[in-house]
Design a protein around this motif. Sequence first.
Motif, PDB file in Angstrom:
ATOM      1  N   LEU A   9      52.860 -11.168 -31.628  1.00 19.99           N
ATOM      2  CA  LEU A   9      53.841 -10.905 -30.788  1.00 19.99           C
ATOM      3  C   LEU A   9      54.418  -9.374 -29.808  1.00 19.99           C
ATOM      4  CD1 LEU A   9      57.054 -11.733 -29.538  1.00 19.99           C
ATOM      5  CD2 LEU A   9      58.395 -11.793 -31.833  1.00 19.99           C
ATOM      6  N   LEU A  10      54.530  -9.878 -28.785  1.00 20.21           N
ATOM      7  CA  LEU A  10      54.384  -8.560 -27.501  1.00 20.21           C
ATOM      8  C   LEU A  10      56.437  -8.468 -26.871  1.00 20.21           C
ATOM      9  CD1 LEU A  10      53.161  -6.471 -26.506  1.00 20.21           C
ATOM     10  CD2 LEU A  10      52.684  -7.919 -24.280  1.00 20.21           C
ATOM     11  N   VAL A  11      56.476  -7.690 -27.505  1.00 19.78           N
ATOM     12  CA  VAL A  11      57.934  -7.067 -26.758  1.00 19.78           C
ATOM     13  C   VAL A  11      57.890  -6.783 -25.713  1.00 19.78           C
ATOM     14  CG1 VAL A  11      59.803  -5.840 -27.144  1.00 19.78           C
ATOM     15  CG2 VAL A  11      59.459  -7.608 -29.348  1.00 19.78           C
ATOM     16  N   LEU A  34      60.598 -10.683 -38.600  1.00 17.09           N
ATOM     17  CA  LEU A  34      60.024 -11.648 -38.812  1.00 17.09           C
ATOM     18  C   LEU A  34      58.596 -10.629 -39.393  1.00 17.09           C
ATOM     19  CD1 LEU A  34      59.457 -12.495 -34.872  1.00 17.09           C
ATOM     20  CD2 LEU A  34      60.257 -14.021 -37.042  1.00 17.09           C
ATOM     21  N   PRO A  35      58.834  -9.996 -40.652  1.00 17.55           N
ATOM     22  CA  PRO A  35      57.857  -9.189 -41.281  1.00 17.55           C
ATOM     23  C   PRO A  35      55.751  -9.986 -42.171  1.00 17.55           C
ATOM     24  CG  PRO A  35      58.973 -10.210 -43.195  1.00 17.55           C
ATOM     25  CD  PRO A  35      59.896 -10.732 -41.833  1.00 17.55           C
ATOM     26  N   GLU A  36      55.837 -11.447 -41.315  1.00 16.44           N
ATOM     27  CA  GLU A  36      54.859 -12.254 -41.154  1.00 16.44           C
ATOM     28  C   GLU A  36      53.925 -12.260 -39.876  1.00 16.44           C
ATOM     29  OE1 GLU A  36      58.043 -13.385 -40.858  1.00 16.44           O
ATOM     30  OE2 GLU A  36      57.602 -14.950 -41.625  1.00 16.44           O
ATOM     31  N   LEU A  37      54.722 -11.178 -38.938  1.00 17.26           N
ATOM     32  CA  LEU A  37      54.314 -11.385 -37.897  1.00 17.26           C
ATOM     33  C   LEU A  37      53.659  -9.379 -37.070  1.00 17.26           C
ATOM     34  CD1 LEU A  37      55.983 -13.820 -35.337  1.00 17.26           C
ATOM     35  CD2 LEU A  37      53.657 -13.658 -36.815  1.00 17.26           C
ATOM     36  N   LYS A  38      52.779  -9.325 -36.751  1.00 14.33           N
ATOM     37  CA  LYS A  38      52.414  -7.996 -35.831  1.00 14.33           C
ATOM     38  C   LYS A  38      53.060  -7.613 -34.843  1.00 14.33           C
ATOM     39  CE  LYS A  38      50.604  -3.698 -35.463  1.00 14.33           C
ATOM     40  NZ  LYS A  38      51.027  -2.958 -35.375  1.00 14.33           N
ATOM     41  N   VAL A  45      65.515 -19.487 -31.674  1.00 15.21           N
ATOM     42  CA  VAL A  45      64.788 -19.268 -30.716  1.00 15.21           C
ATOM     43  C   VAL A  45      63.200 -18.332 -31.121  1.00 15.21           C
ATOM     44  CG1 VAL A  45      64.043 -17.096 -28.867  1.00 15.21           C
ATOM     45  CG2 VAL A  45      66.158 -18.951 -28.548  1.00 15.21           C
ATOM     46  N   ILE A  46      63.947 -17.474 -32.486  1.00 14.38           N
ATOM     47  CA  ILE A  46      63.531 -16.630 -33.180  1.00 14.38           C
ATOM     48  C   ILE A  46      62.834 -17.085 -34.047  1.00 14.38           C
ATOM     49  CG2 ILE A  46      63.477 -14.809 -35.049  1.00 14.38           C
ATOM     50  CD1 ILE A  46      65.362 -13.443 -33.482  1.00 14.38           C
ATOM     51  N   ALA A  47      63.368 -18.392 -34.773  1.00 16.37           N
ATOM     52  CA  ALA A  47      62.646 -19.205 -35.512  1.00 16.37           C
ATOM     53  C   ALA A  47      61.321 -19.801 -34.955  1.00 16.37           C
ATOM     54  CB  ALA A  47      63.767 -19.712 -36.267  1.00 16.37           C
ATOM     55  N   ARG A  48      61.512 -20.364 -34.000  1.00 18.43           N
ATOM     56  CA  ARG A  48      60.588 -20.960 -32.491  1.00 18.43           C
ATOM     57  C   ARG A  48      59.384 -20.025 -32.587  1.00 18.43           C
ATOM     58  NH1 ARG A  48      61.420 -24.079 -26.974  1.00 18.43           N
ATOM     59  NH2 ARG A  48      58.923 -24.707 -26.568  1.00 18.43           N
ATOM     60  N   VAL A  49      59.879 -18.799 -32.301  1.00 16.17           N
ATOM     61  CA  VAL A  49      58.430 -17.683 -32.126  1.00 16.17           C
ATOM     62  C   VAL A  49      57.766 -17.537 -33.299  1.00 16.17           C
ATOM     63  CG1 VAL A  49      58.038 -15.187 -31.939  1.00 16.17           C
ATOM     64  CG2 VAL A  49      59.548 -16.195 -30.321  1.00 16.17           C
ATOM     65  N   ARG A  50      58.594 -17.122 -34.880  1.00 21.39           N
ATOM     66  CA  ARG A  50      57.861 -17.373 -36.026  1.00 21.39           C
ATOM     67  C   ARG A  50      56.576 -18.974 -35.667  1.00 21.39           C
ATOM     68  NH1 ARG A  50      62.271 -17.915 -38.872  1.00 21.39           N
ATOM     69  NH2 ARG A  50      61.726 -15.755 -39.467  1.00 21.39           N
ATOM     70  N   PHE A  81      62.789  -4.388 -30.362  1.00 24.23           N
ATOM     71  CA  PHE A  81      61.295  -4.197 -31.165  1.00 24.23           C
ATOM     72  C   PHE A  81      61.939  -3.915 -32.597  1.00 24.23           C
ATOM     73  CE2 PHE A  81      58.462  -1.176 -32.659  1.00 24.23           C
ATOM     74  CZ  PHE A  81      57.317  -2.093 -33.493  1.00 24.23           C
ATOM     75  N   GLU A  82      62.865  -3.673 -33.184  1.00 24.00           N
ATOM     76  CA  GLU A  82      63.118  -2.883 -34.462  1.00 24.00           C
ATOM     77  C   GLU A  82      63.446  -4.150 -34.846  1.00 24.00           C
ATOM     78  OE1 GLU A  82      65.749   0.536 -33.942  1.00 24.00           O
ATOM     79  OE2 GLU A  82      63.819   1.725 -33.400  1.00 24.00           O
ATOM     80  N   ARG A  83      64.388  -4.849 -34.460  1.00 25.89           N
ATOM     81  CA  ARG A  83      64.955  -6.080 -35.144  1.00 25.89           C
ATOM     82  C   ARG A  83      64.077  -6.990 -35.332  1.00 25.89           C
ATOM     83  NH1 ARG A  83      69.877 -10.227 -32.632  1.00 25.89           N
ATOM     84  NH2 ARG A  83      69.533 -11.848 -34.088  1.00 25.89           N
TER      85      ARG A  83
END
Length: 682
Positions: free
Chosen positions: A535-537, A504-508, A461-466, A497-499
């Motif tokens: 990305l909004l947590v 995802l360092p390439e995203l804000k 899921v994280i990869a898809r968000v990226r 949020f921290e994780r």
Amino acid sequence: MSAPPPAPPARKTSALQGRLAKLGIAREADLLLHLPLRYEDETRLVPIAELKPGAPVQVAGVVEHAEVTFRPRRQLVVRLRDDTGVLTLRYLNFYPSVVKQLETGARIRAFGEVRGGFWGEEMVHPRTQTLAEGSELPAALTPVYPTTAGLAQSALRKLISRALERCDLADHLPDDWRKALRLPGWERSLRHLHQPPPDASLSALDERNHPAWRRIKFDELLAQQISLRRAYAERRQHRAPSLLPSGKLAQGLLAALPFALTGAQRRAVNEIAQDLAQPHPMQRLLQGDVGSGKTIVAALAMLQAAEHGYQAALMAPTEILAEQHYRKLAGWLAPLGLQVAWLSGSQKKREREANRALLASGEALLAVGTHALIEDDVLLTRLGIAVVDEQHRFGVRQRLALREKVDGALPHMLMMSATPIPRTLAMSYMADLDVSVLDELPPGRTPIMTRLVSDARRDEVIARVRDACLEGRQAYWVCPLIEESESLQLQTAQDTFERLTAELPELKVGLVHGRLKPAEKAAVMEAFLRNEVQLLVATTVIEVGVDVPNASLMVIEHAERFGLAQLHQLRGRVGRGAAASSCVLIYAQPLSQNGRERLKAIYETTDGFEIARRDLQLRGPGEFIGARQSGAQLLRYADPDADIDLVEKAQELAARMLAEHPGTAERLLERWFGGRAELLKA
């Protein structure tokens, strides 16, 4: 002449009254409508040799042996013998009086559920009574009532039995109506439910489909419908400004919009316009699915008031939602030369006073805000229409406070809800409101693909968000809690949020939750709107009102913990632009049956009305009607969904009873609601 018996001590009486009050019992007559949860059959005895595990039954016999043992823990073990066999009675918590009652040689009856034990069948903590010579079995099934601490079932049964002999049991349903509906008499129904005979069907009583139960449910629904109809008629006796539509401002707004109204929106606008032209207060509910366009309908209603020099106010339950409305309305209406005042709890004093002054002087005809709108220092003396969004989140008093801003003529009221209300609930709980339904979505809304994913696949899921964000899209990641909870073991928004920031360092990545200061919350939302945050947590503060067309992916953490309506609301935050949109529901195993049903429903349909219907089946009506009853449960026995045939008949007969038997209608209301019927008027 003998002296009268002494009065009971005042302290004891007041303690009893306090306990009864917790059950909603204020008068002796209320005891009649305090009906059993279930029944126990103590009218017969079952031989010990015929006992089967799993069923609550009653046995009688002689205590053959009783002993307090200490292994594996302190417990009282009793062997009870009848002519057919021996049964073990086991007590894990007990007083000395229990040991005394169950001494060897005592003749007793025991009632409880039989279960298989290591040494054969046993009852754990059965209810027992010592048998005197010639003791007879009860002549009726034993009712088990809802109760509270300090109020024993035996005490409740005595109070109710006395009320049955002392209170008015007159039948308030005309005889010919009752026969046409094939319902039993009122007194007969009450007595059957409180004191059912031994041959009564336990399943019909427990499942509440016995004719006596149907009679109780019908009278409850009839009282509710009479109360709602009377409230509706009473409101029409009040004056309200007659706001005939001139259409000048509305035409200017419609001409400037980049979209055309749907057929459903046009229908709702016309219904509201006709109501506003009447000299009595409108009380209309505008309901529509997520994204169906309620805001533009409300804006046109507000303009109809402004055309006549009257003020219009829109109140929303959260600052995020209220600010979304403010930005949208200000953007639409400023080109028409109209000023919109903005009031919220987070405003600085100078800004707040400036907006209050605009409203007090009449320079601003339109106001948008949170609960700040109803504070005493906000003057809306020429309020023509009050719009309340997400109306079920406000209490009765809060909604009335807007109306009470005006002396003399009352403002018109438009309530909005993005939680579609099933037809059965609308018929029963909303019968005093006129309802407009937006049942089609504006063209251009993209369908949302819903996916269920186990939390074991979180990395996918994280990869898809990226990928989605690097392609220029934005995403939400919703978490249910802010702080760690050991009992629920849910991921927190802060941890997530921290994780995600680390992974995802390439995203804000941004974070928004209910404990942020309003200014901080607004800054994050503004950055997300401008795509400065990809990305909004968030917690569920984004559930309603957030409109970011570029956001096309929604991830909901621990989706099994959310209500069905809430999942649907959250999913509706995406699919607002032209890009294909998805909602990923991450769930944790093992799933409860209820959690499985909720996820199945949200996966299978995006139709808000179908989701509302399934939600009603899963959770009951509370979420839909919200604070309408201000805590009072005005339908205790009838189920609007299961008893729809009774709802329809009650609706039909309520008007006739008010017209033909007004005195009887009043007595029926008094029987069911006492003074609580007023709550329906808000």
